[in-house]
Design a protein around this motif. Structure first.
Motif, mmCIF file in Angstrom:
data_model
loop_
_atom_site.group_PDB
_atom_site.id
_atom_site.type_symbol
_atom_site.label_atom_id
_atom_site.label_comp_id
_atom_site.label_asym_id
_atom_site.label_seq_id
_atom_site.Cartn_x
_atom_site.Cartn_y
_atom_site.Cartn_z
ATOM 1 N N VAL A 109 13.381 59.654 -55.328
ATOM 2 C CA VAL A 109 12.579 59.021 -54.278
ATOM 3 C C VAL A 109 13.296 59.088 -52.935
ATOM 4 C CG1 VAL A 109 11.563 56.834 -53.517
ATOM 5 C CG2 VAL A 109 11.381 57.522 -55.914
ATOM 6 N N ALA A 110 14.614 58.882 -52.950
ATOM 7 C CA ALA A 110 15.378 58.945 -51.701
ATOM 8 C C ALA A 110 15.320 60.340 -51.083
ATOM 9 C CB ALA A 110 16.827 58.538 -51.957
ATOM 10 N N LEU A 111 15.386 61.375 -51.910
ATOM 11 C CA LEU A 111 15.290 62.745 -51.388
ATOM 12 C C LEU A 111 13.920 62.997 -50.761
ATOM 13 C CD1 LEU A 111 17.064 64.688 -54.282
ATOM 14 C CD2 LEU A 111 17.913 64.367 -51.949
ATOM 15 N N LEU A 112 12.879 62.424 -51.360
ATOM 16 C CA LEU A 112 11.532 62.586 -50.784
ATOM 17 C C LEU A 112 11.413 61.814 -49.471
ATOM 18 C CD1 LEU A 112 9.297 62.265 -53.985
ATOM 19 C CD2 LEU A 112 9.808 64.346 -52.686
ATOM 20 N N SER A 198 20.176 55.703 -47.432
ATOM 21 C CA SER A 198 21.185 55.481 -46.392
ATOM 22 C C SER A 198 22.347 56.462 -46.539
ATOM 23 C CB SER A 198 21.704 54.044 -46.462
ATOM 24 O OG SER A 198 20.651 53.114 -46.275
ATOM 25 N N ALA A 199 22.748 56.728 -47.794
ATOM 26 C CA ALA A 199 23.833 57.688 -48.020
ATOM 27 C C ALA A 199 23.412 59.103 -47.623
ATOM 28 C CB ALA A 199 24.255 57.649 -49.490
ATOM 29 N N LEU A 200 22.176 59.469 -47.903
ATOM 30 C CA LEU A 200 21.693 60.800 -47.527
ATOM 31 C C LEU A 200 21.651 60.973 -46.015
ATOM 32 C CD1 LEU A 200 18.773 61.270 -50.097
ATOM 33 C CD2 LEU A 200 20.936 62.524 -50.042
ATOM 34 N N PRO A 204 26.708 64.725 -43.070
ATOM 35 C CA PRO A 204 26.816 65.471 -41.804
ATOM 36 C C PRO A 204 25.830 66.636 -41.761
ATOM 37 C CG PRO A 204 28.990 65.030 -42.709
ATOM 38 C CD PRO A 204 28.004 64.633 -43.771
ATOM 39 N N PRO A 205 24.931 66.686 -40.787
ATOM 40 C CA PRO A 205 23.932 67.771 -40.745
ATOM 41 C C PRO A 205 24.552 69.147 -40.582
ATOM 42 C CG PRO A 205 23.325 65.946 -39.286
ATOM 43 C CD PRO A 205 24.725 65.710 -39.711
ATOM 44 N N HIS A 206 25.687 69.231 -39.882
ATOM 45 C CA HIS A 206 26.256 70.556 -39.635
ATOM 46 C C HIS A 206 26.753 71.214 -40.921
ATOM 47 C CE1 HIS A 206 29.811 67.871 -39.516
ATOM 48 N NE2 HIS A 206 30.477 68.924 -39.967
ATOM 49 N N LEU A 207 27.129 70.381 -41.933
ATOM 50 C CA LEU A 207 27.550 70.962 -43.202
ATOM 51 C C LEU A 207 26.363 71.599 -43.933
ATOM 52 C CD1 LEU A 207 30.013 68.231 -44.540
ATOM 53 C CD2 LEU A 207 30.555 70.358 -43.339
ATOM 54 N N THR A 208 25.237 70.902 -43.915
ATOM 55 C CA THR A 208 24.038 71.450 -44.541
ATOM 56 C C THR A 208 23.573 72.711 -43.824
ATOM 57 O OG1 THR A 208 23.388 69.196 -45.162
ATOM 58 C CG2 THR A 208 21.693 70.900 -45.277
ATOM 59 N N GLU A 209 23.604 72.695 -42.494
ATOM 60 C CA GLU A 209 23.206 73.868 -41.730
ATOM 61 C C GLU A 209 24.145 75.039 -41.982
ATOM 62 O OE1 GLU A 209 23.152 72.547 -37.738
ATOM 63 O OE2 GLU A 209 21.422 71.206 -38.001
ATOM 64 N N ALA A 210 25.433 74.761 -42.103
ATOM 65 C CA ALA A 210 26.392 75.837 -42.372
ATOM 66 C C ALA A 210 26.151 76.453 -43.740
ATOM 67 C CB ALA A 210 27.814 75.298 -42.272
ATOM 68 N N ALA A 211 25.857 75.612 -44.738
ATOM 69 C CA ALA A 211 25.585 76.145 -46.070
ATOM 70 C C ALA A 211 24.314 76.980 -46.078
ATOM 71 C CB ALA A 211 25.469 74.995 -47.065
ATOM 72 N N THR A 212 23.313 76.548 -45.339
ATOM 73 C CA THR A 212 22.063 77.307 -45.266
ATOM 74 C C THR A 212 22.274 78.646 -44.579
ATOM 75 O OG1 THR A 212 20.823 75.221 -45.176
ATOM 76 C CG2 THR A 212 19.672 77.222 -44.516
ATOM 77 N N ARG A 218 18.566 75.767 -51.870
ATOM 78 C CA ARG A 218 18.465 74.307 -51.826
ATOM 79 C C ARG A 218 19.330 73.652 -52.885
ATOM 80 N NH1 ARG A 218 12.013 72.931 -50.851
ATOM 81 N NH2 ARG A 218 11.851 73.895 -48.765
ATOM 82 N N TRP A 219 19.305 74.219 -54.093
ATOM 83 C CA TRP A 219 20.078 73.616 -55.164
ATOM 84 C C TRP A 219 21.577 73.671 -54.877
ATOM 85 C CZ3 TRP A 219 20.853 70.384 -58.793
ATOM 86 C CH2 TRP A 219 21.841 70.572 -59.743
ATOM 87 N N TRP A 220 22.073 74.829 -54.439
ATOM 88 C CA TRP A 220 23.495 74.959 -54.173
ATOM 89 C C TRP A 220 23.901 74.138 -52.952
ATOM 90 C CZ3 TRP A 220 26.894 76.494 -57.514
ATOM 91 C CH2 TRP A 220 26.498 77.342 -58.546
ATOM 92 N N THR A 221 23.019 74.043 -51.973
ATOM 93 C CA THR A 221 23.319 73.188 -50.820
ATOM 94 C C THR A 221 23.429 71.733 -51.241
ATOM 95 O OG1 THR A 221 22.172 74.711 -49.330
ATOM 96 C CG2 THR A 221 22.522 72.471 -48.540
ATOM 97 N N PHE A 222 22.504 71.299 -52.108
ATOM 98 C CA PHE A 222 22.565 69.919 -52.599
ATOM 99 C C PHE A 222 23.825 69.690 -53.419
ATOM 100 C CE2 PHE A 222 21.819 66.980 -56.113
ATOM 101 C CZ PHE A 222 21.499 65.824 -55.425
ATOM 102 N N ARG A 223 24.160 70.654 -54.278
ATOM 103 C CA ARG A 223 25.312 70.485 -55.162
ATOM 104 C C ARG A 223 26.635 70.522 -54.404
ATOM 105 N NH1 ARG A 223 26.775 74.467 -60.309
ATOM 106 N NH2 ARG A 223 28.722 73.410 -60.897
ATOM 107 N N ALA A 224 26.758 71.421 -53.444
ATOM 108 C CA ALA A 224 28.038 71.603 -52.765
ATOM 109 C C ALA A 224 28.235 70.662 -51.589
ATOM 110 C CB ALA A 224 28.173 73.061 -52.289
ATOM 111 N N VAL A 225 27.151 70.222 -50.956
ATOM 112 C CA VAL A 225 27.278 69.415 -49.744
ATOM 113 C C VAL A 225 26.754 67.995 -49.969
ATOM 114 C CG1 VAL A 225 26.621 69.199 -47.318
ATOM 115 C CG2 VAL A 225 27.077 71.465 -48.294
ATOM 116 N N THR A 226 25.470 67.892 -50.283
ATOM 117 C CA THR A 226 24.851 66.570 -50.370
ATOM 118 C C THR A 226 25.451 65.732 -51.490
ATOM 119 O OG1 THR A 226 22.796 67.541 -49.548
ATOM 120 C CG2 THR A 226 22.662 65.349 -50.511
ATOM 121 N N TRP A 227 25.554 66.330 -52.692
ATOM 122 C CA TRP A 227 26.053 65.567 -53.827
ATOM 123 C C TRP A 227 27.484 65.105 -53.625
ATOM 124 C CZ3 TRP A 227 24.612 62.713 -57.630
ATOM 125 C CH2 TRP A 227 25.502 62.430 -58.679
#
Length: 314
Positions: A109-112, A198-200, A204-212, A218-227
């Motif tokens: 739900v938080a991801l949505l 709140s944790a999501l 840091p947005p720049h980490l997600t953008e760098a991974a993209t 999406r899965w690897w970005t979530f696993r390596a950065v978000t998680w």
């Protein structure tokens, strides 16, 4: 300005507190911690010490002033009871399912809710309603929805061909525990979703953008950065959910009272039954100490895992 006038000018003001005042001294932290420490001592430490003492005695609720020291007899008796071993198993199932489902559903739900869409603010407000509702109200609503005569749950199940014979879900040893689990998870997941949201938002947005930009999906970005960013929050939530699930009483008691035939009896329900139905405070205290030991093991295990993760990250 002459040297004499400069000497007569008032210098900077110094502190005006009187010597010996508790404020501004090395006793200041203890001064502010004293009320909290006194509260914990009176309402936590003293009752826990009394419970430890009662667990080694034979004490009746009808005459609590008279106690007979029996040593470990209470613990030997309850662990030798097949019904108590089944209670431990039911408690384990209840806690594990609640923790996994509440945290997992809350994360989904938080991801949505972390995505941008129209009406996101309203959705975030609505999702907190089950958590804001009192536990007694949630239990009464669940009983009404599961009513065999006019409950909406039975009507829906009958419509899709999955109806329970007689519609007595809460009176069935097979379906009572799943019904309580669904109700508990429905009440708990809003809290986990708000905390994880709140944790999501703190990732840091720049980490997600760098991974993209590096071509990660999406899965690897979530696993390596978000998680990796929200993992400490998930661990804390799992610990809180475990302790709260071990202590949950009012919802189970109002819905089934631990029945039918003990199918939903957890440690706290057994403790209540020992104390107020069987009138045996010693046995009830022994059951309570088992719950305390389980909670301490969970806390120690979570600290061990957290420190191992910190060493691995370092």
């Amino acid at each position: 300005m002459t040297a004499l006038e400069q000497q007569q000018l008032p210098g900077p003001r110094t502190g005006t507190r009187r010597r010996g005042s508790p404020l501004g001294s090395r006793w200041t932290p203890y001064f502010f911690l004293a009320p909290a420490a006194l509260f914990i001592l009176v309402f936590q430490v003293v009752p826990l010490a009394q419970e430890v003492f009662l667990s080694f005695t034979r004490t009746s609720l009808l005459n609590p002033a008279h106690s007979t020291w029996v040593g470990f007899d209470n613990f030997t008796r309850i662990f030798g009871d097949e019904d108590f071993r089944r209670t431990l198993l039911i408690t384990l199932v209840y806690v594990v399912v609640c923790v996994v489902a509440a945290v997992g559903t809350g994360l989904a739900v938080a991801l949505l809710l972390n995505k941008g869409f129209r009406g996101r603010g309203l959705a975030r407000a609505l999702v907190t309603i089950p958590w804001a509702a009192p536990g007694i109200a949630v239990a009464l609503i669940a009983i009404w929805m599961l009513n065999p005569d006019y409950g909406i749950v039975n009507r829906v199940l009958d419509a899709v061909g999955l109806g329970v014979p007689g519609g007595a879900i809460l009176d069935s040893p097979r379906y009572a525990l799943p019904a309580i689990l669904v109700t508990t998870i429905w009440q708990l997941f809003p809290f986990t979703s708000v905390v994880l949201l709140s944790a999501l938002q703190a990732v840091p947005p720049h980490l997600t953008e760098a991974a993209t930009m590096d071509g990660a999906g999406r899965w690897w970005t979530f696993r390596a950065v978000t998680w990796q960013s929200i993992k400490p929050t998930v661990g804390l939530l799992a610990l809180l959910m475990t302790i709260w699930s071990l202590r949950r009483f009012e919802l189970i008691w109002l819905m089934t009272k631990g029945g039918p035939v003990g199918a939903t009896e957890t440690l706290v329900i057994d403790l209540y039954s020992q104390a107020f139905d069987s009138k045996q405070l010693g046995s009830a205290a022994a059951v309570g100490m088992v719950g305390v030991v389980i909670s301490l093991i969970v806390i120690a295990g979570s600290r061990f895992v957290a420190r191992a993760a910190e060493r691995e990250a370092g």
